[in-house]
Design an enzyme around this catalytic site. Structure first.
Site, PDB file in Angstrom:
ATOM      1  N   GLU A  39       0.877  -1.168   0.000  1.00  0.00           N
ATOM      2  CA  GLU A  39       0.000   0.000   0.000  1.00  0.00           C
ATOM      3  C   GLU A  39       0.918   1.222   0.000  1.00  0.00           C
ATOM      4  OE1 GLU A  39      -2.686   0.344   3.320  1.00  0.00           O
ATOM      5  OE2 GLU A  39      -3.391   2.291   2.592  1.00  0.00           O
ATOM      6  N   ARG A 264       4.904 -13.528   9.000  1.00  0.00           N
ATOM      7  CA  ARG A 264       5.624 -12.291   8.718  1.00  0.00           C
ATOM      8  C   ARG A 264       6.969 -12.296   9.430  1.00  0.00           C
ATOM      9  NH1 ARG A 264       1.903  -8.046   8.730  1.00  0.00           N
ATOM     10  NH2 ARG A 264       3.457  -6.467   9.016  1.00  0.00           N
ATOM     11  N   LYS A 274       4.497   0.594   9.395  1.00  0.00           N
ATOM     12  CA  LYS A 274       4.691   1.857   8.688  1.00  0.00           C
ATOM     13  C   LYS A 274       4.146   3.023   9.501  1.00  0.00           C
ATOM     14  CE  LYS A 274       3.518  -0.048   4.530  1.00  0.00           C
ATOM     15  NZ  LYS A 274       2.510  -0.029   3.536  1.00  0.00           N
TER      16      LYS A 274
HETATM   17  P1  ATP Z   1       2.652  -2.122   7.749  1.00  0.00           P
HETATM   18  O1  ATP Z   1       1.892  -2.765   8.863  1.00  0.00           O
HETATM   19  O2  ATP Z   1       4.074  -1.890   8.008  1.00  0.00           O
HETATM   20  O3  ATP Z   1       1.944  -0.934   7.170  1.00  0.00           O
HETATM   21  P2  ATP Z   1       1.513  -3.655   5.772  1.00  0.00           P
HETATM   22  O4  ATP Z   1       1.314  -5.115   5.894  1.00  0.00           O
HETATM   23  O5  ATP Z   1       0.325  -2.789   5.944  1.00  0.00           O
HETATM   24  O6  ATP Z   1       2.694  -3.224   6.657  1.00  0.00           O
HETATM   25  P3  ATP Z   1       1.619  -3.444   2.999  1.00  0.00           P
HETATM   26  O7  ATP Z   1       2.137  -2.321   2.216  1.00  0.00           O
HETATM   27  O8  ATP Z   1       0.175  -3.687   3.024  1.00  0.00           O
HETATM   28  O9  ATP Z   1       2.174  -3.256   4.424  1.00  0.00           O
HETATM   29  O10 ATP Z   1       2.413  -4.782   2.698  1.00  0.00           O
HETATM   30  C1  ATP Z   1       2.699  -5.285   1.427  1.00  0.00           C
HETATM   31  C2  ATP Z   1       2.971  -6.749   1.584  1.00  0.00           C
HETATM   32  O11 ATP Z   1       4.085  -6.945   2.429  1.00  0.00           O
HETATM   33  C3  ATP Z   1       1.782  -7.448   2.221  1.00  0.00           C
HETATM   34  O12 ATP Z   1       1.516  -8.631   1.500  1.00  0.00           O
HETATM   35  C4  ATP Z   1       2.255  -7.727   3.594  1.00  0.00           C
HETATM   36  O13 ATP Z   1       1.677  -8.913   4.067  1.00  0.00           O
HETATM   37  C5  ATP Z   1       3.755  -7.871   3.418  1.00  0.00           C
HETATM   38  N1  ATP Z   1       4.458  -7.566   4.655  1.00  0.00           N
HETATM   39  C6  ATP Z   1       4.363  -6.460   5.413  1.00  0.00           C
HETATM   40  N2  ATP Z   1       5.110  -6.564   6.518  1.00  0.00           N
HETATM   41  C7  ATP Z   1       5.714  -7.774   6.462  1.00  0.00           C
HETATM   42  C8  ATP Z   1       6.610  -8.482   7.322  1.00  0.00           C
HETATM   43  N3  ATP Z   1       7.031  -7.959   8.463  1.00  0.00           N
HETATM   44  N4  ATP Z   1       7.029  -9.717   6.937  1.00  0.00           N
HETATM   45  C9  ATP Z   1       6.601 -10.240   5.782  1.00  0.00           C
HETATM   46  N5  ATP Z   1       5.762  -9.639   4.940  1.00  0.00           N
HETATM   47  C10 ATP Z   1       5.315  -8.418   5.263  1.00  0.00           C
HETATM   48 MG    MG Z   2      -1.370  -2.664   5.012  1.00  0.00          MG
END
Ligand code: ATP
Ligand code: MG
Length: 552
Positions: A39, A264, A274
């Site tokens: 995102e 994760r 983030k």
């Molecule tokens: P954040 O909580 O940091 O905002 P998010 O999951 O909302 O992270 P996205 O931009 O939605 O971030 O993530 C893109 C992809 O990366 C998603 O498929 C998410 O599952 C994966 N992802 C995010 N954080 C991790 C992590 N710590 N380990 C593995 N995959 C991750």
């Molecule tokens: Mg997200």
């Protein structure tokens, strides 16, 4: 693309690959398509590196494709700046996407699918507020309560939904919900909201839309429209899989993309949300998203951590189904191992003390191995002379037992050069040692030592006549260690995580290109850079694992 038949399937090395092999063997799919779905609401962090490793890596292994898919259904939080940063970070990490697309590319189709659900009686416009929806959702032990608007006719729903799109209603006044079952044990399946009203300007579609699809509804559609065969995501989406499947089945997707969840990446003492990283940036706790202390990919890059070391780390930690926490020191060990093999060696003195070689005249160019672990790296010249600097901690007035460095009357080897004996020292009025006076042993030339003198200590040095001034930047973790776990992050901030030291270094460092990593002997791995006319050495990783231990 070449079709994969059962007898040509690659060997599965994790559960995701086992599922993929099943789907290839059964003929459900013939080619593999994945996507990496950030995102654009912030910068990528090291957790995303794992997601990329899984998504890009799996596609690569199967000769398939991985798209870059921007999940931009939250206009109030998303920005083009983030899109650009994400693209740059993926390239830095060494991945190439097949196609770049956005949820917003598909808004029209996602809307058309909603009309179809409405026509088929599978969605309805609901007038309950977000609060009321939450309160009627039920609990894990009790079913939810059906919305009084649930039995609107398709015709009425169509009209209301079109009015929602046309901007007739205010934010939150109405929403579109899937009509599933308020009694299902999975709360995500109790008539979930699939469209909301939001009068916000989108970074790509501007003011074209005032209704936006929810992630759980939009994602399976975007996957399908891109031709994604396997939608690999993190475990928190496991509970959402029934809804993912409901959307695919209700809309007759064939082949229906398969969602597979994996654990994760969590690192000790490292925050990877983030939202929190953004807070650090906005409150000025760090210099920016790419501050070298940040666990963002741009932070790691700026820190001097090689992309290859990050990929290596991701491949070593493996892909699991259960969440766990990985020690940050393990990540550092991977970085250290890579740099040990690849970084040139150089010398710098962080706390300079003058050393005069009283019996040496002129100067001598010594051969210096660029990297002892890699003879192919070759050698370069280091100039030895009469006036040197050594580390002040390498001389002791009151040496403890087994002190193998320099003391009055003692011998030590100057790295790559000669053995010297300390004959005397000079102090200032306060009694601080300001200079040590040594004589060198001419027969003790490194690599050709016929002196017969055995020394236990080897210390680094810098030629005082040619030394350059450098600013050394050392870093500690942004968060204080696990003893503080459970406290709010803002209370765990390490207020002294950046330390600046004025040091003396070999002139070779000045010539090195911007960004070159060095092993500064006996000190650590540092990245060379240059700013405002200053030579800078910033710490990449310590030489040994001393994470969060106080520095000597
Ligand atoms: P954040 O909580 O940091 O905002 P998010 O999951 O909302 O992270 P996205 O931009 O939605 O971030 O993530 C893109 C992809 O990366 C998603 O498929 C998410 O599952 C994966 N992802 C995010 N954080 C991790 C992590 N710590 N380990 C593995 N995959 C991750
Ligand atoms: Mg997200």
């Amino acid at each position: 693309m070449e079709e994969m038949t059962e007898n040509k399937l690659p060997e599965a090395t994790n559960f995701i690959e086992q599922f993929i092999n099943e789907d290839l063997a059964s003929g459900k799919v013939t080619a593999i398509q994945t996507r990496f779905p950030p995102e654009p609401n912030g910068y990528l962090h090291v957790g995303h590196a794992k997601s990329m490793f899984v998504n890009f890596g799996t596609a690569l292994k199967y000769g398939g494709k991985c798209n870059l898919f921007f999940d931009d259904t939250n206009p109030s939080k998303e920005k083009t700046e983030y899109v650009d940063a994400i693209r740059a970070d993926i390239h830095w990490l060494g991945y190439e996407w097949a196609r770049e697309c956005y949820a917003s590319d598909f808004f029209e189709q996602i809307y058309a699918y909603a009309l179809r659900l409405i026509r088929e009686g599978k969605a309805f416009v609901c007038d309950l507020s977000a609060e009321e929806i939450k309160n009627t959702r039920g609990t894990l032990t009790e079913p939810g309560i059906e919305s009084p608007y649930r039995n609107r006719t398709p015709a009425e729903n169509l009209e209301l939904f079109e009015q929602m799109r046309a901007g007739k209603y205010a934010d939150g006044e109405k929403c579109l919900r899937a009509k599933i079952d308020m009694a299902l044990p999975n709360l995500n399946m109790r008539d979930p909201v699939i469209y909301r009203i939001l009068h916000a300007t989108h970074h790509r579609t501007g003011d074209q839309w005032c209704i936006y699809p929810m992630y759980d509804y939009a994602h399976p559609i975007c996957d399908y429209l891109q031709g994604v065969t396997h939608s690999l995501c993190t475990l928190e989406f496991e509970d959402h899989r029934p809804l993912y499947d409901w959307v695919g089945l209700s809309l007759g997707f064939d082949p229906k993309p398969r969602q597979i969840e994996f654990a994760r990446l969590n690192l000790t003492n490292t925050v990877m949300s983030k939202r929190y990283l953004k807070k650090l940036v906005e409150e000025g706790m760090v210099h920016g998203w790419d501050d070298p202390r940040m666990p963002t990919l741009s932070g790691l890059r700026n820190r001097g951590i090689p992309a290859a070391a990050v990929r290596d780390f991701c491949s070593r930690i493996g892909i699991a189904k259960a969440n766990s926490e990985c020690e940050y020191s393990y990540f550092e060990a991977c970085v250290r191992e890579y740099l040990n093999a690849h970084a040139e060696r150089a010398m710098a003195v962080l706390s300079p003390l003058r050393l005069t070689v009283t019996n040496f005249v002129g100067s001598e160019a010594l051969d210096f191995e660029k990297n002892q672990t890699d003879p192919a790296a070759g050698t370069r010249e280091v100039l030895f002379g009469k006036h040197l600097y050594i580390e002040s901690s390498d001389f002791s007035l009151n040496p403890p037992p087994k002190y193998f460095r320099l003391k009055k009357g003692g011998y030590v080897r100057l790295k790559n050069a000669y053995i010297v004996r300390c004959d005397d020292f000079v102090t200032d009025e306060a009694g601080n040692v300001t200079e040590v006076l040594c004589s060198y042993v001419p027969e003790s030339h490194s690599g050709n030592d016929t002196s017969g003198i055995k020394v236990k200590g080897v210390i680094h040095w810098v030629n005082a006549e040619t030394a350059v001034d450098v600013e050394v930047r050392q870093y500690e973790s942004l968060l204080r260690d696990a003893d503080y776990a459970g406290q709010d992050f803002s209370e765990r901030m390490n207020q002294a995580s950046e330390k600046i030291i004025q040091a003396k270094a070999e002139p070779y460092l000045k010539e090195a290109p911007e960004g070159t990593p060095f092993q500064i002997m006996r000190t650590g791995y540092y990245k060379k850079s240059c700013a405002d006319g200053k030579q800078i050495l910033s710490e990449i990783v310590s030489l040994k694992d001393n994470f969060n231990k106080p520095r000597a």
